[in-house]
Scaffold this motif. Structure first.
Motif, short mmCIF file in Angstrom:
data_model
loop_
_atom_site.label_atom_id
_atom_site.label_comp_id
_atom_site.label_asym_id
_atom_site.label_seq_id
_atom_site.Cartn_x
_atom_site.Cartn_y
_atom_site.Cartn_z
N GLN A 1 0.83 -1.20 0.00
CA GLN A 1 0.00 0.00 0.00
C GLN A 1 0.87 1.26 0.00
O GLN A 1 0.57 2.24 -0.69
N HIS B 1 1.34 4.27 -3.14
CA HIS B 1 1.17 5.71 -3.00
C HIS B 1 2.51 6.47 -3.13
O HIS B 1 2.53 7.69 -2.99
N ASN C 1 -3.72 4.22 8.29
CA ASN C 1 -4.31 5.56 8.28
C ASN C 1 -3.31 6.59 7.76
O ASN C 1 -3.67 7.49 6.99
N LYS D 1 -3.21 6.26 4.04
CA LYS D 1 -4.41 6.76 3.36
C LYS D 1 -4.51 8.27 3.37
O LYS D 1 -4.93 8.88 2.38
N GLU E 1 -12.29 8.32 1.51
CA GLU E 1 -11.73 7.01 1.86
C GLU E 1 -12.81 6.18 2.54
O GLU E 1 -13.54 6.67 3.40
#
Length: 937
Positions: A517, A521, A554, A557, A616
């Motif tokens: 993840q 990003h 978190n 994200k 999100e």
């Protein structure tokens, strides 16, 4: 500075005035007490010391400030032995924070004459109504009254004025004869005799054991005053109270002849007990109520029965006109907003009318006291004429504590109601949002399934649809797991596991879970270990990992692409050598949070009202679950954040320490190692770890300096045992530095590259430059030891289990038993297992599985996959039955739980039943492949 001095002077002046007032008050109180024959003193319950006046100190031969009270007073013999327990109890009640205490005690002053006192304590209360640690005590001399009330005097009069028996005891014959009065025997002479009297008395046949000694003493001396004793009635055998007198006469041969009287006083004793109980009730009423008054409703008069005094009315008249008294009382007592209602309620007109219908009426009101205490005034009718009340008892009662508690309860109930309403609103909002969040991946699953069905002839399109279905399924599963976790926490059924684990493994697993993840990003993840002394600990590693993954998830994200995420690990020293305090800091440079949202971030179902957040998917439960998990582990979590600057979460956890699991490290002792990293903290931390192992750590901050040091050491024939290089450094990176060292020194010194998580992109180039080994950050002692042991070819390391894709495994020569009651689930699992080539047989329930294993030859099944919730026999019961079979293969046969019961306690139940592994549904193919490789390879 001058203002501070003036403030200090004013405070000292106020303190001096306060002390003078307290001293004057105490002096006045002492003078009043002396006039009434009482002794007054103060008691410091914290220091356990009393302060008495000079007169009292002389009377008891103690200091004016006496320490060690109550225990020292008992040791000195000032307290009579029969009063020691009561004396200690009264003081200990105050020591434990009581507001008042009291009782009757017998003390022995310096003159040796015993004095009976009524001792009472009252605590000095602070502004909050709680004891301050100081109390006022009063000794009231009640010796004279106590003596007058002695039961002996009363009983002597009773015995002498009532019908009674006479008796005669002949010591020579050991015979007791009892003669009832003529009035009781109907004018006839009657005699009851008891042969072997003393023998029967000793055996307890005539009286209870506790009275045998009293009876034996009675037969040895003259007793003109009645002695109270319990005997068994000669008629009924029941235990009754008697008063006995005697007179002794000597006969020939030196034997005693005793004559006397005996009277049954059982009824009198029972009345006395009832009277004492009534006295206690009346006294408690006096203590409970501020005032008790008799009101003559016919003649408008009152009589004071009892008055304890109050802040507004220290004294009260003994009697007088009721209406005048109530007018004055209303002005002095009731708060302005309650006066009209108070006057109406206490008027004679209202009382006659109200008490005609009800026997008791009452009113509550706020007073003019300093703290505006709540009082209650009650009236109870006690006399009537033709149905009209003529006399009543009026009670004044301070209900401030009860009323305040009631108001607080009402307020608490209102707050609870408001909280419940807010919670309901939050849950309604949550269900609405969950409906959206669940429908979103469900829509993707259903939609992509439909598209794939129409594109069967287009493999690339089908593969794309399947990939999106998988991603949506995982997201849906994460939503369900969060809701289930929160439900377990709220119901108190969440259980933590206590098992040993290594922090390095925990961090590795955490990083491997979040790295895809993070890479997606374009974030930079940096994990730093600072002063970590103990890696091996005891705790619930899965729950810790769950909390940490949530925090990093978190951060990932809510940080714009290309951001920075830092994780720092630090061990703090504790006084308890069995535990360690670990601090984990998670910091990012993301969108941050407002102060308002920081205040509610850990509340369930809350999400920031920000379009960057709302876009999100999520339940609003992640941070609530994280905090609850951390607090369940005796830890804490704090948040610091600024909008558009980032967030920082600091987690503190206390973990029990294990003994370090490092074998064969003696050969590493004293070996010199050079650490090269442009980050000073990382370099220093690495050297601290090396020194803890027993090696000699040296560090520098650049590749150029590292090459120079390595050459110098080589020339002096003191080569480093190994050189550890960071991959990314300014100027000369790790690969360039390794190449330079090899060119100048040769191939003998092992060179190790440290890199963040993945070195695959440089591995070929690095090995060509002369790099021997790779270590991923963060650095742990266990990783160093493992690497150095490999360099020295020292055994003892566990073989590495590779994580392989399931389709790459080949178990075509193996056979598995699949136990599953759901036909669709069985079909899915069977197809997944057959990807490895393994042969699969299916049992529809636990009972059928046990039968199939029993009927098979030993070694027939290589592995069992067991569902849990099944008819006839569940998975746990079936496993126990298989393990208990009288055959060798079932004891070691791998049995794997494959179930939707996915909580930590479910994993525990599986292990306790004898299962080797636990795979949660929906099935993770990678996990299933790892388990099969572990037991079948």
């Amino acid at each position: 500075m001058e203002q501070k001095i003036r403030d200090l002077e004013e405070a000292n002046l106020a303190l001096k005035e306060s002390n003078e007032k307290l001293y004057n008050s105490m002096k006045a109180f002492q003078i009043a007490a002396e006039e009434s024959g009482s002794l007054v003193f103060t008691y410091d319950t914290k220091e356990q010391k009393i302060q008495v006046d000079e007169r009292t100190a002389q009377a008891f031969n103690v200091e004016q400030v006496q320490t060690g009270v109550p225990y020292e007073m008992v040791k000195r013999g000032i307290v009579a032995r029969e009063s020691e327990q009561d004396y200690i109890r009264i003081h200990e009640e105050m020591i434990r924070g009581g507001k008042e205490s009291g009782g009757i005690v017998k003390l022995i002053p310096a003159d040796g004459i015993e004095v009976i006192y009524d001792l009472k304590f009252r605590a000095i209360l602070g502004e909050d109504g709680e004891p301050t640690g100081m109390a006022v005590g009063v000794y009231r001399d009640i010796t004279e009254r106590y003596i007058k009330d002695m039961a002996q005097e009363r009983y002597q009069q009773i015995v002498l004025s009532s019908d009674r028996y006479t008796y005669e005891y002949e010591e020579e014959k050991d015979l007791l004869s009892i003669f009832p009065s003529l009035s009781e025997s109907g004018g006839k002479e009657v005699k009851y005799t008891f042969a072997h009297f003393h023998e029967k008395l000793s055996r307890g046949e005539l009286c209870p054991k506790g009275d045998i000694i009293i009876m034996e003493d009675l037969l040895k001396s003259n007793t003109l005053k009645p002695v109270q004793v319990q005997l068994y009635s000669a008629k009924t055998g029941e235990k009754r109270w008697y008063a006995i007198t005697n007179s002794m006469m000597k006969e020939k041969g030196g034997f005693q002849r005793i004559v006397g009287t005996i009277a049954d006083i059982t009824d009198i004793k029972q009345r006395e007990i009832s009277h004492k109980k009534l006295e206690h009730v009346l006294q408690s009423l006096k203590d409970e109520y501020i005032g008790i008054f008799e009101v003559d409703l016919e003649n408008d008069m009152f009589t004071t029965l009892s008055y304890g005094g109050s802040e507004l009315m220290p004294e009260f008249p003994d009697d007088g006109c009721y209406s005048e008294m109530m007018d004055w009382l209303c002005e002095a007592l009731a708060a302005p907003e309650y006066r009209e209602a108070y006057i109406g309620f206490t008027s004679l007109t209202y009382l006659r009318k109200a008490l005609s219908k009800e026997r008791r009426v009452e009113v509550e009101y706020m007073t003019m006291c300093k703290n505006r205490n709540w009082w209650r005034t009650s009236y109870q009718a006690v006399e009537y004429k033709e149905g009209i009340p003529t006399k009543a008892i009026m009670y004044q009662f301070d209900i401030d504590k009860v009323k305040t508690e009631k108001l607080m309860q009402q307020q608490a109930m209102q707050e609870a109601y408001n909280c419940a309403e807010a919670a309901n609103a939050a849950k309604t909002e949550f269900l609405s949002r969950m409906s959206h969040d669940i429908r979103t991946p469900m829509n993707a699953i259903i939609g992509m399934t439909a598209i794939a069905r129409t594109q069967i002839g287009n493999p690339e399109r089908v593969q794309e649809c399947l990939g999106k279905i998988t991603a949506a399924s995982k997201h849906l599963l994460s939503l369900i797991n969060e809701v289930l976790d929160m439900s377990k926490i709220e119901s108190g059924k969440m259980e933590l596991q206590e098992e040993g684990f290594n922090l390095a493994d925990l961090i590795d697993n955490m990083v491997s879970m979040v790295l895809p993840q993070i890479n997606e990003h374009g974030h930079t993840l940096r994990v730093t270990v600072e002063e970590l002394k103990h890696e091996w600990v005891v705790g619930d590693s899965l729950r810790i990992q769950q909390a940490f993954v949530n925090l990093i998830g978190n951060a990932t994200k809510y940080t714009p692409d290309g951001g920075r995420i830092d994780v720092r690990i630090h061990e703090r020293p504790l006084k308890n050598p069995e535990y360690g305090e670990y601090e984990f800091v998670f910091e990012d440079n993301g969108i941050g949070m407002t102060k308002a949202f920081q205040d509610v971030i850990f509340e369930p179902f809350t999400r920031a009202e920000d379009h960057e957040v709302l876009k999100e998917n999520g339940t609003g439960l992640g941070m609530t679950i994280t905090r609850n998990l951390i607090r369940m582990m005796d830890g804490d979590i704090k948040v610091e954040s600024e909008p558009k600057k980032g967030s920082k979460f600091t987690v503190t956890i206390h973990l029990k320490l294990q003994e370090e699991h490092y074998d064969n490290v003696e050969e590493l002792a004293g070996l010199p190692v050079l650490v090269v990293d442009d980050d000073r903290v990382t370099a220093e931390s690495a050297c601290i770890m090396l020194n803890d192992i027993g090696m000699q750590g040296d560090w520098c901050l650049s590749g150029r300096e590292a090459v120079g040091r390595a050459i110098d050491k080589h020339k002096s024939q003191e080569d480093y045992f190994a050189v550890i290089l960071d991959w990314k450094m300014p100027g000369m990176d790790g690969v360039m530095t390794a190449k330079a060292i090899r060119e100048n020194i040769g191939p003998d010194i092992p060179i190790i590259i440290i890199s963040a998580f993945d070195w695959s992109e440089i591995e070929t180039e690095a090995r060509a430059a002369g790099v021997d080994h790779f270590i991923s950050k963060p650095l742990f002692k266990s990783r160093f030891i493992h690497c150095f042991k490999e360099i020295l070819h020292i055994g003892g390391q566990a073989p590495e289990v590779k994580t392989e894709m399931i389709e790459q495994l080949d178990f075509s020569c193996k056979r598995a038993l699949l136990v599953e009651d759901n036909e669709l689930n069985a079909e899915i699992v069977e197809e997944l297992l057959k990807m490895t080539g393994i042969r699969v047989e299916w049992a529809k329930n636990g009972r059928e599985a046990v039968r199939m294993v029993e009927d098979s030859p030993e070694g027939y099944y290589d592995m069992v996959f067991m569902d849990i919730q099944m008819p006839f026999l569940n998975g746990y019961e079936a496993t126990v039955a298989i393990r208990n079979m009288d055959r060798k293969d079932t004891r070691k046969m791998p049995i794997v739980a494959m179930t939707a019961n996915a909580f930590a306690e479910d994993i525990d139940h599986a292990r306790n039943a004898g299962m080797n592994e636990h795979i949660a549904k929906p099935i993770d193919l990678r996990k299933m492949g790892e388990v099969m490789a572990k037991y079948l390879s």
